[in-house]
Structures are given as C-alpha cells and as structure tokens.
Design an enzyme around this catalytic site. Structure first.
Site, PDB file in Angstrom:
ATOM      1  N   ASP A  67       7.136  -4.897  -3.707  1.00 27.81           N
ATOM      2  CA  ASP A  67       5.891  -4.263  -3.275  1.00 27.81           C
ATOM      3  C   ASP A  67       4.881  -4.231  -4.427  1.00 27.81           C
ATOM      4  O   ASP A  67       5.201  -4.612  -5.558  1.00 27.81           O
ATOM      5  CB  ASP A  67       6.224  -2.829  -2.800  1.00 27.81           C
ATOM      6  CG  ASP A  67       5.418  -2.425  -1.578  1.00 27.81           C
ATOM      7  OD1 ASP A  67       4.313  -2.947  -1.401  1.00 27.81           O
ATOM      8  OD2 ASP A  67       5.900  -1.559  -0.811  1.00 27.81           O
ATOM      9  N   ASP A 113       0.587  -2.438   6.526  1.00 28.83           N
ATOM     10  CA  ASP A 113       1.816  -2.136   7.280  1.00 28.83           C
ATOM     11  C   ASP A 113       1.565  -2.149   8.787  1.00 28.83           C
ATOM     12  O   ASP A 113       0.665  -1.466   9.284  1.00 28.83           O
ATOM     13  CB  ASP A 113       2.337  -0.743   6.912  1.00 28.83           C
ATOM     14  CG  ASP A 113       2.730  -0.657   5.457  1.00 28.83           C
ATOM     15  OD1 ASP A 113       2.502  -1.638   4.714  1.00 28.83           O
ATOM     16  OD2 ASP A 113       3.254   0.398   5.051  1.00 28.83           O
TER      17      ASP A 113
HETATM   18  C1  GLA Z   1       4.409  -0.233   1.482  1.00 31.49           C
HETATM   19  C2  GLA Z   1       4.939  -1.447   2.206  1.00 31.49           C
HETATM   20  C3  GLA Z   1       5.829  -1.009   3.344  1.00 31.49           C
HETATM   21  C4  GLA Z   1       6.975  -0.167   2.816  1.00 31.49           C
HETATM   22  C5  GLA Z   1       6.435   1.009   2.029  1.00 31.49           C
HETATM   23  C6  GLA Z   1       7.516   1.742   1.292  1.00 31.49           C
HETATM   24  O1  GLA Z   1       3.559   0.510   2.273  1.00 31.49           O
HETATM   25  O2  GLA Z   1       3.874  -2.227   2.668  1.00 31.49           O
HETATM   26  O3  GLA Z   1       6.322  -2.118   4.067  1.00 31.49           O
HETATM   27  O4  GLA Z   1       7.786  -0.982   2.017  1.00 31.49           O
HETATM   28  O5  GLA Z   1       5.486   0.581   1.053  1.00 31.49           O
HETATM   29  O6  GLA Z   1       7.041   2.798   0.525  1.00 31.49           O
END
Ligand code: GLA
Length: 498
Positions: free
Chosen positions: A237, A295
């Site tokens: 990430d 997301d």
């Molecule tokens: C980000 C990513 C998600 C998830 C969260 C975890 O938002 O895009 O897919 O992994 O972090 O904290």
C-alpha cells in the site's frame, strides 16, 4: 538518456522474468499510451496493443522477434514466440514532421510470476481488524467445501492489521499475538497444505493505512521474513508516503528488488490507487499488478470519492493497452456476497450499501472481461452468502474469460444510450463480447460484427451465453445479433471459433 537506456537494457538482461531496473523509467518522456514492458509464456499467443498519446500519429514497429507480426489495421503486435529470452523491439511514432522511436522490452519465460490474474480472497472489506488465524482457516475450508478452489480461487491474503503494535526488538515484523497465536508461518502452512497461495500486506512508508508498522527502510528485512513465512503475494500500500510519482517508483522498486533478492518468488501487488498512473511504471518497478482506483465500495454508484461499479468503469475503461500477461490493471476487491454487511466497503456509497444480484453480476463480469485480478472479500462467518452468490463465484465460463492465457483487457467498443459494449481477444482465437446497461430500465443492445475489430479473423463461430452457460442461437452468416439487457445488468457472450 542513451547511457541510461543501455544500463537499463543490461540490467534487464540480468533479470529474466521482470522488466525491473530501468531506473530511467519514470523520467522517460514517451509518445506511447500503452505498455512498454510486455511478457509472454513460450508458445502462448501474445498480443500487445500499441497506442500513441496522439491518436493521429502514425505507428510502425521494427525488429520484431521471430513469431510476432505487426497488424497495422488493428495496431497490435501479435503471434507466438517459442524461444525464451529478453527481446527488444521498437515502435516508431510519427506525428506531422516529428518522429521518434521507442524501445519495448519483451520477456518470454516459462517462469513468469503472474501469467494470469490472481484469484482469491483478501481480508479487508468485511473482516478488517478481526483478521486472525481461525478466519483464514475458515476461508480455506470454505473455499474447498463450496468448490471455489476447484474453480481457481486459490489465494488467501491478510490485508492490513495483521500486525502486532510494533516490530520485534530485533526489527523483524511480527503479528498480533492474540489473533495469530501460532505465528504467520503456521497460517501460511495451513494455506499451502490446502494447495493454496498465501498473501500478506504492508505499506511503502513507516506506517500502513490503518496505522500499523510499514516497510519503508525495512524492505530487505521484511522481504526475507516474508520468504521464510512462504509469502506468495505482497499487497503493498502507499498511505503516508510522498505524493510524487518518482518517489513511488523508487519505493515500489526497493520492495520489488528486495523480494527478488529474498528468492521466494513473492509477487508484488502495488496499491497506490491509480493516483500516479502505475500502469505506466509499476511493471518496471517489479509489480505484477496494480490497483487503478480508490477502494471499491459495495454499491452501484459511489458518493463523492466513493468507488461504486460506475466509478470502476470510469477508471478502467481507457486502460486496456496497459494490461497483459504478468502485468494486470487491478480494479480492487469484488463485493460479491457482501450484501451490505461489510465494514469499510459500506462507506461512501451513493446508492447503497449493497447491490442487486444483477449489479453484483455486472461487477463480476466486468472484472472477467478486464482480466482484473479477482479477490473476494466477504466474511466467511457471514450468514448472508446465498447459493446465487456461490453460483456466480463458480461460473467457470466467466472465470475462463478472466483467466484467459493471453491476459488482455476488453476494449470499450461503444458507449451510447448508457449501454457499454466491450470486446476481448482470447488466446485460442475466440472473442468475448459484453454489454452493460447503465440505464434504470431494460434496453436492447445490438452487437454489430463489422464494428468489432476483434472479430477480424473470426470467420465461423457459434455463440455461448457465458453468464447463463448455455448456447445462444445466432444464424450462420448473420452480421450481428440483438438481445435485451436488464437495468444495471450485463450480458456476456463467447464467440467460439469453429
Ligand atoms: C487502503 C487500501 C485498501 C486496504 C486498506 C487497509 O485503503 O486501498 O485496499 O488495504 O488501505 O488499511
């Protein structure tokens, strides 16, 4: 620039299965709007869509290896190469009086890390901070019991929050002791003992999105530990990291290099949400797939900043020239079977949370048309998973389109009257066609064969309805066919070569 390219080519030659190490990649100015590092398994049909940023530019291709040819009508390089190796071919882009030539790095290897998009489960959407050894085991068991594993769902990955409050005193990463009492190796072993692959999560900064310790400055320590744990996939990430693309490239490449050095073949899954156009550089940093968006949320239409199905379409529709074998645009986790019971997947929904079965099917079908990695994200403890959900997850004809060995992303053929028509080239010469109806009422769609370049070489064929897994009658010699599509539904057809 010449020197840098030469260094790049040398480094590339030393690294047979990735295009990593072209350190000039981020600063390269390019006239191309397509992948520049491409991959193929030996003797498997390969396709590279060559596109210029200027749609009026003339493109030609030079020095293709034996087995490939340039299809100038469709602007694609295609063919099969049987001999493993690192090849370079050139694309010449001519715009008015200006013309220049760019290298494409082409790797043929039987050891590619991700020949097909990965399929599996990631803990984030519904489980979040509760991720634990028992939940992972439950997912593994459920995937076997429900026949999902037999359909290809074979990765199980921990997302954020598997961590202890801090690293061990010797700097090694360690899990939360309550939720992982036997450590990560035991969980990984359980996954592997059931024929599956194991994934973990970290972040290219000091802390992850949820505030756990990240890997910045600890890349090799972490990569080595992941190798000891038998980690097959690292979702990496980008929270709390610098915004510029160059920094992102350096940070992803640092982890890509560390994983390679660790020697366990761990795949790197870049998650910087598409903000820095990772499709133009993440393969060169050592990634096999990269998120293209924020997301995904469990809804058709996200609220401002929320990523519903409509927003995923917006974000994926112009990226088809960047996906291929071993390098996939990722549209994020599937919401199949969530039914509005997730955690963060319920946020930022304009129309939800939760979707109709037609909407869940549309999401699933589009991920298949796009060759996106597919990660389920439901809670295995949920009482809300229906037989219809399992039937969708077990739809082998849709999955075959997702897992097609040529790894192409469907092209958007037309977008009018809220109907989106897509076409995807398949390895054996078949073509997949689909249409999604964004309208609030049912509509008819006509697939006009002459308007679909992908059908150029497809002369005789019969048609399968891939969602319903039945033959679909189309008269021989017809120049198209018309079907109705319910509101927010998708139809998918496979034109099977005869
Ligand atoms: C980000 C990513 C998600 C998830 C969260 C975890 O938002 O895009 O897919 O992994 O972090 O904290």
């Amino acid at each position: 620039m010449k020197l840098l390219s030469a260094i790049g080519a040398l480094l590339l030659a030393a690294l047979p299965v990735t295009a990593a190490s072209r350190s000039n990649i981020v600063t390269d100015s390019t006239a191309l709007a397509c992948a520049k590092a491409v991959f193929s398994l030996p003797s498997v049909r390969f396709m590279h869509k060559v596109r210029a940023k200027n749609p009026h530019a003339q493109i030609s291709v030079l020095n293709l290896p034996k087995g490939l040819k340039w299809n100038s009508k469709r602007q694609i390089v295609e063919g099969r190469v049987s001999k493993e190796g690192n090849y370079t071919y050139q694309v010449k882009v001519k715009e008015d009086v200006k013309q220049h030539t760019e290298d494409v790095y082409f790797t043929v290897s039987k050891d590619l890390q991700m020949p097909r998009p990965f399929m599996g489960w990631i803990s984030w959407n519904a489980v979040q901070s509760e991720v634990s050894e028992p939940i992972v085991k439950q997912v593994v068991d459920l995937f076997h019991e429900k026949g999902l594993y037999d359909c290809g769902w074979n990765y199980v990955a921990l997302d954020d929050w598997w961590h202890a409050a801090s690293r061990a005193s010797n700097g090694l990463p360690q899990p939360d002791a309550k939720r992982f009492p036997n450590g990560i190796a035991a969980v990984s072993k359980y996954v592997h003992d059931h024929g599956m692959k194991f994934g973990i999560y970290s972040d290219a900064a000091e802390t992850t999105c949820a505030g756990a310790f990240g890997s910045y400055g600890y890349e090799q320590i972490d990569a080595d530990q992941y190798a000891r744990w038998g980690v097959d996939l690292l979702k990496y990430d980008y929270c709390n990291a610098p915004v510029e693309k160059d920094s992102a490239f350096v940070r992803y490449k640092a982890m890509g290099d560390a994983l390679r050095k660790a020697g366990n073949g761990t795949r790197l899954y870049a998650c910087e949400w598409g903000d820095r156009q990772p499709w133009t550089w993440a393969a060169e940093a050592g990634s096999n797939c990269w998120r293209v968006s924020a997301d995904v949320r469990d809804c058709w239409n996200g609220a401002s900043g929320g990523e519903g199905v409509l927003q995923s379409i917006r974000d994926m529709k112009s990226l088809s020239a960047y996906t291929g074998v071993n390098r996939f645009n990722d549209a994020d986790m599937l919401c199949t079977a969530l039914h509005g019971t997730g955690k963060s997947s319920n946020d930022l929904c304009g129309t939800g949370p939760g979707m109709t079965m037609d909407e869940y099917t549309t999401q699933f079908a589009l991920w298949c048309m796009w060759s996106s990695p597919m990660a389920l994200s439901f809670d295995p403890r949920s009482q809300h998973i229906t037989e219809e959900d399992y039937a969708l997850m077990r739809n082998k004809e849709l999955i075959a389109i997702n897992q097609d060995p040529m790894g192409q992303q469907a092209d958007l053929i037309s977008e009018k009257d809220s109907l989106l028509v897509w076409a995807k080239d398949l390895e054996n010469g078949d073509v997949a066609l689909s249409a999604t109806n964004l309208n609030d009422s049912e509509q008819y769609v006509t697939f006009s064969f002459k308007q679909i370049p992908h059908m150029e070489a497809l002369k005789r064929f019969h048609v399968r309805d891939a969602i319903n897994q039945i033959d679909f009658p189309v008269e021989k010699g017809a120049d198209g066919f018309t079907v109705s599509v319910r509101s927010h539904a998708t139809v998918v057809f496979r034109l099977i070569k005869e």
